[in-house]
Every structure is written in C-alpha cells, then in structure tokens.
Motif scaffolding. Structure first.
Motif, PDB file in Angstrom:
ATOM      1  N   SER A 125       0.949  -1.144   0.071  1.00 49.66           N
ATOM      2  CA  SER A 125       0.056  -0.070   0.015  1.00 49.66           C
ATOM      3  C   SER A 125       0.838   1.189  -0.052  1.00 49.66           C
ATOM      4  CB  SER A 125      -1.236  -0.005   1.212  1.00 49.66           C
ATOM      5  OG  SER A 125      -0.067  -0.375   2.510  1.00 49.66           O
ATOM      6  N   ASP A 126       2.020   1.258   0.329  1.00 49.85           N
ATOM      7  CA  ASP A 126       3.236   2.200   0.429  1.00 49.85           C
ATOM      8  C   ASP A 126       3.370   2.420  -1.061  1.00 49.85           C
ATOM      9  OD1 ASP A 126       3.010   2.528   3.077  1.00 49.85           O
ATOM     10  OD2 ASP A 126       5.039   1.360   3.290  1.00 49.85           O
ATOM     11  N   TYR A 127       3.637   1.599  -2.069  1.00 46.70           N
ATOM     12  CA  TYR A 127       3.702   1.810  -3.552  1.00 46.70           C
ATOM     13  C   TYR A 127       2.457   1.340  -4.206  1.00 46.70           C
ATOM     14  CZ  TYR A 127       8.340   2.149  -1.354  1.00 46.70           C
ATOM     15  OH  TYR A 127       9.293   2.741  -0.513  1.00 46.70           O
ATOM     16  N   PRO A 128       1.327   1.851  -4.436  1.00 47.80           N
ATOM     17  CA  PRO A 128       0.139   1.554  -4.773  1.00 47.80           C
ATOM     18  C   PRO A 128       0.552   1.142  -6.446  1.00 47.80           C
ATOM     19  CG  PRO A 128      -0.009   3.705  -4.135  1.00 47.80           C
ATOM     20  CD  PRO A 128       1.146   3.125  -3.620  1.00 47.80           C
ATOM     21  N   ASN A 129       1.089   2.240  -6.868  1.00 45.83           N
ATOM     22  CA  ASN A 129       1.417   1.935  -8.357  1.00 45.83           C
ATOM     23  C   ASN A 129       2.325   0.467  -8.955  1.00 45.83           C
ATOM     24  OD1 ASN A 129       0.208   4.140  -9.263  1.00 45.83           O
ATOM     25  ND2 ASN A 129       2.010   5.245  -9.180  1.00 45.83           N
ATOM     26  N   ASN A 130       2.949   0.008  -7.765  1.00 47.36           N
ATOM     27  CA  ASN A 130       3.903  -1.076  -8.081  1.00 47.36           C
ATOM     28  C   ASN A 130       2.920  -2.065  -7.789  1.00 47.36           C
ATOM     29  OD1 ASN A 130       6.132   0.559  -8.496  1.00 47.36           O
ATOM     30  ND2 ASN A 130       7.005   0.118  -6.438  1.00 47.36           N
ATOM     31  N   LYS A 131       2.098  -2.150  -6.849  1.00 46.80           N
ATOM     32  CA  LYS A 131       1.191  -3.216  -6.464  1.00 46.80           C
ATOM     33  C   LYS A 131       0.228  -3.405  -7.672  1.00 46.80           C
ATOM     34  CE  LYS A 131      -1.966  -4.508  -2.756  1.00 46.80           C
ATOM     35  NZ  LYS A 131      -2.722  -4.082  -1.569  1.00 46.80           N
ATOM     36  N   GLU A 132      -0.159  -2.275  -8.175  1.00 48.29           N
ATOM     37  CA  GLU A 132      -0.948  -2.614  -9.573  1.00 48.29           C
ATOM     38  C   GLU A 132      -0.237  -3.175 -10.720  1.00 48.29           C
ATOM     39  OE1 GLU A 132      -4.394  -2.700 -11.497  1.00 48.29           O
ATOM     40  OE2 GLU A 132      -4.216  -1.813  -9.431  1.00 48.29           O
ATOM     41  N   LEU A 133       0.842  -2.734 -10.969  1.00 43.21           N
ATOM     42  CA  LEU A 133       1.916  -3.404 -11.832  1.00 43.21           C
ATOM     43  C   LEU A 133       1.905  -4.898 -11.705  1.00 43.21           C
ATOM     44  CD1 LEU A 133       4.794  -0.913 -12.557  1.00 43.21           C
ATOM     45  CD2 LEU A 133       2.782  -1.548 -14.008  1.00 43.21           C
ATOM     46  N   LEU A 134       2.418  -5.217 -10.496  1.00 42.49           N
ATOM     47  CA  LEU A 134       2.374  -6.810 -10.145  1.00 42.49           C
ATOM     48  C   LEU A 134       1.371  -7.520 -10.205  1.00 42.49           C
ATOM     49  CD1 LEU A 134       4.516  -8.845  -9.148  1.00 42.49           C
ATOM     50  CD2 LEU A 134       3.861  -8.297  -6.822  1.00 42.49           C
ATOM     51  N   LEU A 135       0.131  -7.010  -9.719  1.00 38.15           N
ATOM     52  CA  LEU A 135      -1.290  -7.750  -9.920  1.00 38.15           C
ATOM     53  C   LEU A 135      -1.656  -7.934 -11.163  1.00 38.15           C
ATOM     54  CD1 LEU A 135      -3.236  -5.914  -6.934  1.00 38.15           C
ATOM     55  CD2 LEU A 135      -2.398  -8.255  -6.815  1.00 38.15           C
ATOM     56  N   GLU A 136      -1.238  -6.855 -12.144  1.00 41.44           N
ATOM     57  CA  GLU A 136      -1.748  -7.005 -13.567  1.00 41.44           C
ATOM     58  C   GLU A 136      -0.929  -8.072 -14.303  1.00 41.44           C
ATOM     59  OE1 GLU A 136      -2.206  -4.182 -17.346  1.00 41.44           O
ATOM     60  OE2 GLU A 136      -0.589  -3.612 -16.055  1.00 41.44           O
ATOM     61  N   ALA A 137       0.545  -8.028 -13.699  1.00 35.03           N
ATOM     62  CA  ALA A 137       1.458  -9.154 -14.454  1.00 35.03           C
ATOM     63  C   ALA A 137       0.917 -10.390 -14.173  1.00 35.03           C
ATOM     64  CB  ALA A 137       2.884  -8.700 -14.182  1.00 35.03           C
ATOM     65  N   GLU A 138       0.814 -10.772 -12.800  1.00 38.18           N
ATOM     66  CA  GLU A 138       0.277 -11.924 -12.374  1.00 38.18           C
ATOM     67  C   GLU A 138      -0.941 -12.216 -12.862  1.00 38.18           C
ATOM     68  OE1 GLU A 138       0.541 -11.407  -8.014  1.00 38.18           O
ATOM     69  OE2 GLU A 138       2.702 -11.905  -7.970  1.00 38.18           O
ATOM     70  N   ALA A 139      -2.017 -11.408 -13.007  1.00 39.68           N
ATOM     71  CA  ALA A 139      -3.443 -12.091 -13.591  1.00 39.68           C
ATOM     72  C   ALA A 139      -3.211 -12.166 -15.096  1.00 39.68           C
ATOM     73  CB  ALA A 139      -4.373 -10.862 -13.496  1.00 39.68           C
ATOM     74  N   LEU A 140      -2.233 -11.443 -15.936  1.00 36.27           N
ATOM     75  CA  LEU A 140      -2.046 -11.715 -17.328  1.00 36.27           C
ATOM     76  C   LEU A 140      -1.401 -12.891 -17.797  1.00 36.27           C
ATOM     77  CD1 LEU A 140      -1.399  -7.856 -18.785  1.00 36.27           C
ATOM     78  CD2 LEU A 140      -3.415  -9.294 -19.168  1.00 36.27           C
ATOM     79  N   GLN A 141      -0.467 -13.148 -16.633  1.00 36.03           N
ATOM     80  CA  GLN A 141       0.552 -14.304 -16.547  1.00 36.03           C
ATOM     81  C   GLN A 141      -0.595 -15.561 -16.448  1.00 36.03           C
ATOM     82  OE1 GLN A 141       3.914 -13.917 -14.283  1.00 36.03           O
ATOM     83  NE2 GLN A 141       4.381 -16.130 -14.419  1.00 36.03           N
ATOM     84  N   ALA A 142      -1.464 -15.447 -15.507  1.00 39.66           N
ATOM     85  CA  ALA A 142      -2.350 -16.681 -15.121  1.00 39.66           C
ATOM     86  C   ALA A 142      -3.162 -16.896 -16.399  1.00 39.66           C
ATOM     87  CB  ALA A 142      -3.107 -16.324 -13.937  1.00 39.66           C
ATOM     88  N   ASP A 143      -3.816 -15.959 -17.121  1.00 35.53           N
ATOM     89  CA  ASP A 143      -4.601 -15.964 -18.269  1.00 35.53           C
ATOM     90  C   ASP A 143      -3.817 -16.511 -19.339  1.00 35.53           C
ATOM     91  OD1 ASP A 143      -6.852 -14.632 -16.840  1.00 35.53           O
ATOM     92  OD2 ASP A 143      -6.672 -12.693 -17.945  1.00 35.53           O
ATOM     93  N   LEU A 144      -2.585 -16.049 -19.366  1.00 33.53           N
ATOM     94  CA  LEU A 144      -1.943 -16.732 -20.724  1.00 33.53           C
ATOM     95  C   LEU A 144      -1.233 -18.135 -20.469  1.00 33.53           C
ATOM     96  CD1 LEU A 144       0.837 -13.813 -21.665  1.00 33.53           C
ATOM     97  CD2 LEU A 144      -1.166 -14.721 -23.094  1.00 33.53           C
TER      98      LEU A 144
END
Length: 166
Positions: A125-144
C-alpha cells in the motif's frame, strides 16, 4: 419477470444482505447457493440494484495499449525490477536473470554476486502503482498460462525481461 426469476432475485438479495450484516452466520449450504446464484451476472446486478437503487455497474475505459500480454507482463516486471534495484541501491547490475518457480518468476539482478529481487516489499500500500503493476502482470500471466501453448509465452516473457535495458 417470471416468478422463478423473482424468487431467485429475492433469495440472492437476502443472502447478500445476510452476508453483509452477519458474515459469520452464513452456512456452507448458503455459500454454495449464493455461488450458484451469482453465476448469473444479470441476477447479481439486479440484486445490487434491489439493495441499493443508486447502484451502477462501473464502466472501464477501452484500453489503447497495443502491446501483447507477454509484452505487458515483461514490461511490468522490468519496471518493478528497476524500482527495486533503485530502492535497494544495488550497484553494477548488468542485466536481469529469470528463473521459474511454482509461484511464478524469480528475478535476479546480475551483479558480481546475483541478488534476488523481492517485489513483494515494493508492491504494498506504500507503493500502490507497483502493487497494481504486479497484480496486472500476475493476472495476465495466469490468463496466458491457462492456454495450451504456454512454452511460447513463457520463453517470450523471459527473453524480454532478460534483454531489458537497465
């Protein structure tokens, strides 16, 4: 609206209301029934409208990003790696090295002695942009990786990360 649909709507609305008011009192059979009822998105939206007449389904803007999922995943990991390298003040990083694990990718900063980059400490939560990047990468990775030809995507992502300019 048919009687059956009305009954389902009423049942789902009552279950949601109960879950919101007393979450610990929901029995396993009620949870199972709720899962079945919410599988119909229209019924779910109608239930929310019934609970809150001002409820509106959020609309998400169309993405203008033309990168492939593999490119987005790699770019997100590289951005996170650069951020972590800067914050950890790691010097003399030549490139990144990717190893695969059960939990996804483990990325190392190649210095005279390789250093594992811990993204989790910089995706909070201290770095919300990074959290968003990681969540997006993990979600896309799971989809792929749910598709049949995962090898192609994995190798492309790894290659992009390891060839990134730091």
């Amino acid at each position: 609206m048919k009687k059956n649909c009305r009954d389902k709507l009423t049942e789902l609305t009552e279950l949601i209301q109960k879950a919101l008011q007393e979450p610990d009192s929901i029995m396993a059979s009620e949870k199972k029934r709720m899962k079945k009822l919410v599988s119909d998105p229209t019924l779910l939206v109608d239930a929310f409208h019934k609970l809150d007449p001002d409820f509106s389904v959020p609309s998400f803007p169309d993405s203008t990003d033309t990168r492939s999922h593999a490119e987005i995943i790699a770019d997100n990991y590289v951005a996170l790696a650069k951020f972590a390298i800067e914050k950890l003040q790691i010097k003399n990083v030549r490139q990144l090295k990717v190893n695969e694990s059960d939990c996804g990718f483990v990325i190392y900063a190649l210095t005279p002695k390789p250093i594992e980059i811990d993204f989790q400490q910089f995706a909070t939560s201290d770095y919300p942009n990074n959290k968003e990047l990681l969540l997006e990468a993990e979600a896309l990775q799971a989809d792929l990786f749910m598709e049949d030809s995962t090898e192609k995507y994995r190798f492309e992502i790894i290659k992009r990360i390891e060839n990134a300019d730091l």
